[in-house]
Design a protein around this motif. Structure first.
Motif, PDB file in Angstrom:
ATOM      1  N   MET A  83       0.825  -1.208   0.000  1.00 55.95           N
ATOM      2  CA  MET A  83       0.000   0.000   0.000  1.00 55.95           C
ATOM      3  C   MET A  83       0.862   1.262   0.000  1.00 55.95           C
ATOM      4  SD  MET A  83      -3.091   0.581  -0.248  1.00 55.95           S
ATOM      5  CE  MET A  83      -3.857   2.103  -0.569  1.00 55.95           C
ATOM      6  N   ARG A  84       1.890   1.235   0.879  1.00 59.90           N
ATOM      7  CA  ARG A  84       2.771   2.398   0.955  1.00 59.90           C
ATOM      8  C   ARG A  84       3.527   2.566  -0.362  1.00 59.90           C
ATOM      9  NH1 ARG A  84       6.400   2.094   5.999  1.00 59.90           N
ATOM     10  NH2 ARG A  84       4.457   2.156   7.133  1.00 59.90           N
ATOM     11  N   LYS A  85       3.928   1.445  -0.929  1.00 58.42           N
ATOM     12  CA  LYS A  85       4.632   1.455  -2.212  1.00 58.42           C
ATOM     13  C   LYS A  85       3.759   2.096  -3.289  1.00 58.42           C
ATOM     14  CE  LYS A  85       8.057  -1.758  -3.993  1.00 58.42           C
ATOM     15  NZ  LYS A  85       8.346  -3.190  -4.252  1.00 58.42           N
ATOM     16  N   ASP A  86       2.478   1.776  -3.248  1.00 57.38           N
ATOM     17  CA  ASP A  86       1.542   2.356  -4.207  1.00 57.38           C
ATOM     18  C   ASP A  86       1.517   3.862  -4.103  1.00 57.38           C
ATOM     19  OD1 ASP A  86       0.912   0.032  -5.284  1.00 57.38           O
ATOM     20  OD2 ASP A  86      -1.113  -0.139  -4.405  1.00 57.38           O
ATOM     21  N   LEU A  87       1.426   4.302  -2.866  1.00 58.17           N
ATOM     22  CA  LEU A  87       1.374   5.754  -2.639  1.00 58.17           C
ATOM     23  C   LEU A  87       2.616   6.429  -3.222  1.00 58.17           C
ATOM     24  CD1 LEU A  87      -0.115   6.229   0.921  1.00 58.17           C
ATOM     25  CD2 LEU A  87      -1.058   7.009  -1.271  1.00 58.17           C
ATOM     26  N   LEU A  88       3.769   5.836  -2.974  1.00 59.08           N
ATOM     27  CA  LEU A  88       5.027   6.359  -3.468  1.00 59.08           C
ATOM     28  C   LEU A  88       4.993   6.435  -4.997  1.00 59.08           C
ATOM     29  CD1 LEU A  88       7.720   7.167  -2.070  1.00 59.08           C
ATOM     30  CD2 LEU A  88       8.617   4.989  -2.903  1.00 59.08           C
ATOM     31  N   LEU A  89       4.509   5.374  -5.604  1.00 63.16           N
ATOM     32  CA  LEU A  89       4.423   5.301  -7.049  1.00 63.16           C
ATOM     33  C   LEU A  89       3.530   6.414  -7.599  1.00 63.16           C
ATOM     34  CD1 LEU A  89       5.786   3.340  -8.939  1.00 63.16           C
ATOM     35  CD2 LEU A  89       3.674   2.009  -9.032  1.00 63.16           C
ATOM     36  N   VAL A  90       2.390   6.609  -6.952  1.00 63.72           N
ATOM     37  CA  VAL A  90       1.478   7.672  -7.375  1.00 63.72           C
ATOM     38  C   VAL A  90       2.175   9.033  -7.278  1.00 63.72           C
ATOM     39  CG1 VAL A  90      -0.648   8.912  -6.820  1.00 63.72           C
ATOM     40  CG2 VAL A  90      -0.619   6.416  -6.797  1.00 63.72           C
ATOM     41  N   ALA A  91       2.900   9.193  -6.165  1.00 62.89           N
ATOM     42  CA  ALA A  91       3.606  10.468  -5.972  1.00 62.89           C
ATOM     43  C   ALA A  91       4.609  10.711  -7.094  1.00 62.89           C
ATOM     44  CB  ALA A  91       4.312  10.471  -4.612  1.00 62.89           C
ATOM     45  N   VAL A  92       5.361   9.661  -7.441  1.00 64.91           N
ATOM     46  CA  VAL A  92       6.363   9.799  -8.513  1.00 64.91           C
ATOM     47  C   VAL A  92       5.679  10.154  -9.833  1.00 64.91           C
ATOM     48  CG1 VAL A  92       8.018   8.544  -9.949  1.00 64.91           C
ATOM     49  CG2 VAL A  92       8.065   8.283  -7.469  1.00 64.91           C
ATOM     50  N   ILE A  93       4.588   9.467 -10.126  1.00 62.87           N
ATOM     51  CA  ILE A  93       3.878   9.724 -11.382  1.00 62.87           C
ATOM     52  C   ILE A  93       3.368  11.157 -11.427  1.00 62.87           C
ATOM     53  CG2 ILE A  93       1.839   9.124 -12.747  1.00 62.87           C
ATOM     54  CD1 ILE A  93       2.265   6.206 -11.697  1.00 62.87           C
TER      55      ILE A  93
END
Lengths: 185, 632
Positions: free
Chosen positions: A1-11
């Motif tokens: 879940m946290r990884k997802d958030l990070l990914l969204v932030a990068v995008i």
């Protein structure tokens, strides 16, 4: 879940950078490309180039110049344009910059080639000295005054307003008190 | 005893007379020596300003690169007219080459300024050249500066296009050697003269456009009209200021103009132009007087409070030998720092002194470039002048025979030399009083004597001056060798000088091999000049406005930069605002970089998004699986 958030932030970040179009420049490049950008802090001057005086004497001009291309109906070759004042700028520096940036043909005699030790304006936009009679040529004012120096000698100050004007009568048609000076120096 | 005493008396009187005469001669000699010194000082100052030693010729190195421009031509003109030892050949070679180059381009010289042609023509004459046969134009034809500068000008750029200066200098140039105007030229000397006369102001003088006498313009008008002072032709014309119809001789107009000048002369002997006392105004009046044969130290009209024009001029000289324009800050001429010698003031002072020196030597006037008079003619003129001066102040019938005889002697002088009978006006006045018909020829009808001709350096300054055969020395050869492999336009004058010298040297064979070498060098320099011009044009055409530059312009800009970098440091200075090129490069580089970054980021964006979606799907599927598992 946290990884997802990070990914969204990068995008989102990449998206924003793409959208905003941030330039990546060296300091030198930045300086060069922004040297004429006007910011609230920058010192500026204004310059215009006009041929109003000729409008009344179109008949005096050589045939080849009697065209809107050289003598616009409104008399404006360059409307009042604001420029960043760089340290040590003379009227000539700003005139050269303005004519180059606007692709206005500008012919002058360098200070080394004449006896006055200052740049001499010969022609702007194909309109030359003497084209409107023996007393015609380019003159300039700063803040409405006719300065007592050659264009490449007059150092500008913040807020100065330069008008480069063509005269058909040694400045009299531009309001230069020429005769008075002669009579009452 | 009586006889003896009277003889003694005569002897005594003669002695006294002679002492006075000798004193006068001595004073003139002293003045001449002073003038010589002044001339030398100005030349030394000018040399120093070009980093030259006093022993080096002025017409060398960097100075030669100014041949044909307004800052260069008046010096060779001045020093040639007195024969100061210098390298006149070098100047002539370079100015001919410069004029040729300019004629091959579209705009020749400054089309609207006829005075450009006049200045160069006079300089060429002064150094011994022929202004009707200068270099070659684009068709390989010799250039005629006299024709192109006066009677064969473009119809829309006539002689007076720039105003009165075009007329006065045009006339001076035509009369310099007595050049003929072709019959079909559509212009005559009389027309030029009349065009000048009609511009006279109500106060007697002349000006550019003001309503009162300007000393410079009035001085130049007198210089131009001086050859016609003795002409009896009456010109009928309408004054352009007042529309008044008048009929006057040149002599009347010059006398009025002289009076106008005398009226505005200051108490210290100077003149004001545009409100300021300045050196150049005095110069123009001095030259005007010498053209008329008037001694500025003697004519009462031009001595104020004991101050004559020479005193006044010298008050503008600085410690370094040069001259200042004005003693106080002049708003109209800011380059004229009151504490710094100024090129224009100095060059004009120089030619005023040269005019004076020529006058006291009895040589032809400054602007009369014809061969010096032979001794017989000079003697005849001097004798007539002395006899005219000896005429009594009140004339009556008893003098008629004497006056008639004098007039016949005057008429025996060739028409174009009669201007040198400087006091002829006294004779003309006497004739008028006695009702003797004055049928002397109108001078303007006779002024055109030659189609072409060389001027000559007048050897007045030194006896050592000689024009031996040209020898290309070992030292010259060494100078050729010392020219750098990487030539710049800085070496232009020197290369042209050496090439001209070698090509015309008596020992040309000895150094034949250097000719091709020098020709190559000259060609190379011309290529550099063209490259500089092309670069400046391309920069103007391709760079602006900066906002419209795109990545496609990259090769063009890089090409310009490459070519710029190939130029020497000296020539790089001739690229106008090179900063603009650097800026264009930065703009394009930034834009290109932005494109790359955008592409990379775009790809990353897509990749990350795909990854994210795939991950989400996978997770959802996993969750569904878990759910199914749980349901099970």
């Amino acid at each position: 879940m946290r990884k997802d958030l990070l990914l969204v932030a990068v995008i989102v970040l990449i998206g924003v950078i793409l959208f905003k179009g941030t330039k990546i420049q060296s300091v030198e490049e930045y300086y060069l490309t922004h040297i004429d950008d006007i910011t609230p802090e920058s010192e500026t001057i204004k310059i215009s180039i006009r041929v109003d005086a000729v409008l009344e004497h179109l008949d005096k001009l050589p045939e080849s110049l009697r065209s809107e291309k050289y003598i616009p109906k409104d008399g404006i070759i360059l409307e009042e344009t604001e420029y960043v004042l760089r340290p040590g700028d003379t009227v000539f520096d700003v005139l050269l910059r303005a004519t180059r940036h606007h692709k206005i043909p500008f012919d002058y005699q360098g200070s080394e080639e004449n006896r006055f030790g200052s740049v001499y304006i010969k022609g702007i936009n194909h309109l030359y000295e003497y084209d409107c009679g023996p007393l015609s040529g380019w003159m300039y004012t700063v803040n409405g005054e006719f300065p007592d120096e050659g264009v490449s000698k007059y150092k500008l100050e913040d807020g100065d307003v330069i008008a480069i004007q063509y005269t058909c009568d040694l400045g009299r048609d531009l309001g230069h008190p020429y005769d008075e000076k002669e009579v009452n120096p | 005893m009586k006889k003896l005493s009277s003889a003694l008396m005569i002897l005594l009187v003669n002695l006294l007379f002679m002492t006075v005469m000798t004193a006068e001669v001595d004073a003139k000699e002293e003045l001449k020596n002073e003038i010589r010194d002044d001339i030398e000082q100005i030349i030394d100052w000018k040399k120093a300003s070009f980093g030259l030693h006093a022993e080096q010729p002025l017409l060398s190195s960097q100075f030669l690169n100014h041949a044909g421009d307004a800052s260069g031509d008046w010096y060779p003109f001045a020093i040639g007219r007195i024969g100061y030892p210098d390298d006149y050949r070098a100047y002539l070679a370079v100015v001919e080459d410069q004029v040729s180059k300019r004629y091959r381009k579209a705009h020749q010289l400054d089309e609207s300024k006829a005075t450009e042609w006049h200045r160069i023509a006079l300089a060429i004459l002064a150094v011994g050249g022929d202004p009707t046969n200068v270099g070659s134009d684009k068709n390989g034809e010799p250039i005629n500066l006299i024709a192109d500068g006066t009677y064969a000008r473009a119809p829309d750029k006539p002689l007076d296009f720039q105003g009165i200066n075009g007329l006065t200098w045009g006339l001076i140039t035509l009369d310099s050697l007595g050049f003929k105007i072709p019959d079909d030229a559509g212009l005559t000397r009389d027309e030029i003269i009349m065009d000048i006369l009609k511009r006279q102001l109500p106060d007697g003088g002349f000006s550019l456009n003001g309503t009162r006498t300007d000393p410079d313009i009035t001085g130049m008008v007198i210089q131009a009209l001086a050859p016609y002072y003795n002409s009896e032709k009456t010109y009928e014309y309408q004054l352009s200021r007042t529309n008044e119809q008048v009929a006057k001789t040149v002599r009347q107009v010059i006398d009025e103009a002289l009076q106008a000048l005398s009226n505005i002369q200051e108490d210290n002997g100077t003149f004001k132009s545009f409100g300021f006392e300045n050196a150049e105004s005095i110069v123009q009046v001095i030259v005007a007087l010498t053209e008329l044969g008037i001694d500025p130290t003697e004519d009462e009209r031009f001595i104020k409070n004991g101050n004559n024009l020479i005193d006044a001029l010298k008050s503008f000289q600085m410690e370094d030998g040069g001259f200042i324009h004005s003693k106080r800050y002049d708003p109209e001429n800011p380059s004229a720092d009151p504490n710094k010698s100024n090129s224009m003031a100095s060059e004009q002072a120089l030619y005023a002194f040269v005019a004076l020196y020529r006058f006291y030597e009895g040589a032809r006037t400054l602007f009369d470039f014809r061969q010096e008079m032979d001794a017989d003619l000079k003697e005849a003129i001097d004798a007539i002048k002395a006899d005219i001066d000896a005429l009594p102040s009140t004339i009556n019938e008893s003098h008629k025979a004497k006056v008639e005889q004098l007039f016949n002697r005057y008429k025996a002088i060739p028409v174009t030399e009669r201007r040198y009978v400087f006091n002829y006006y006294k004779l003309a006045d006497a004739m008028e009083q006695l009702n003797i018909e004055n049928d002397s020829e109108y001078i303007a009808d006779h002024m055109g004597e030659v189609d072409r001709g060389n001027g000559a350096v007048t050897p007045l300054f030194t006896d050592e001056f000689h024009r031996g055969p040209i020898i290309f020395t070992a030292e010259d050869a060494k100078k050729v060798e010392n020219l750098p492999e990487d030539l710049t336009t800085e070496h232009y004058g020197e290369v042209v000088r050496l090439l001209d010298k070698l090509e015309n040297a008596e020992n040309r064979d000895e150094y034949e091999h250097l000719i091709d070498h020098l020709l190559n060098m000259k060609e190379k320099i011309e290529e550099i000049e063209q490259e500089i011009e092309a670069l400046n044009k391309e920069i103007m055409d391709d760079l602006f406005p900066f906002e419209e530059l795109s990545v496609e312009d990259r090769d063009k800009i890089n090409g310009i930069i490459e070519r710029y970098n190939r130029l020497s440091d000296y020539d790089q200075q001739k690229i106008v605002n090179y900063e603009d090129v650097e800026r264009a490069k930065a703009e394009i580089d930034s834009k290109a970089r932005k494109q790359i970054v955008a592409t990379v980021l775009g790809i990353l964006f897509v990749l990350f998004t795909i990854w994210f979606v795939v991950r989400r799907r996978k997770k959802r599927r996993e969750k569904e699986m878990e759910f199914i598992d749980l349901e099970d």
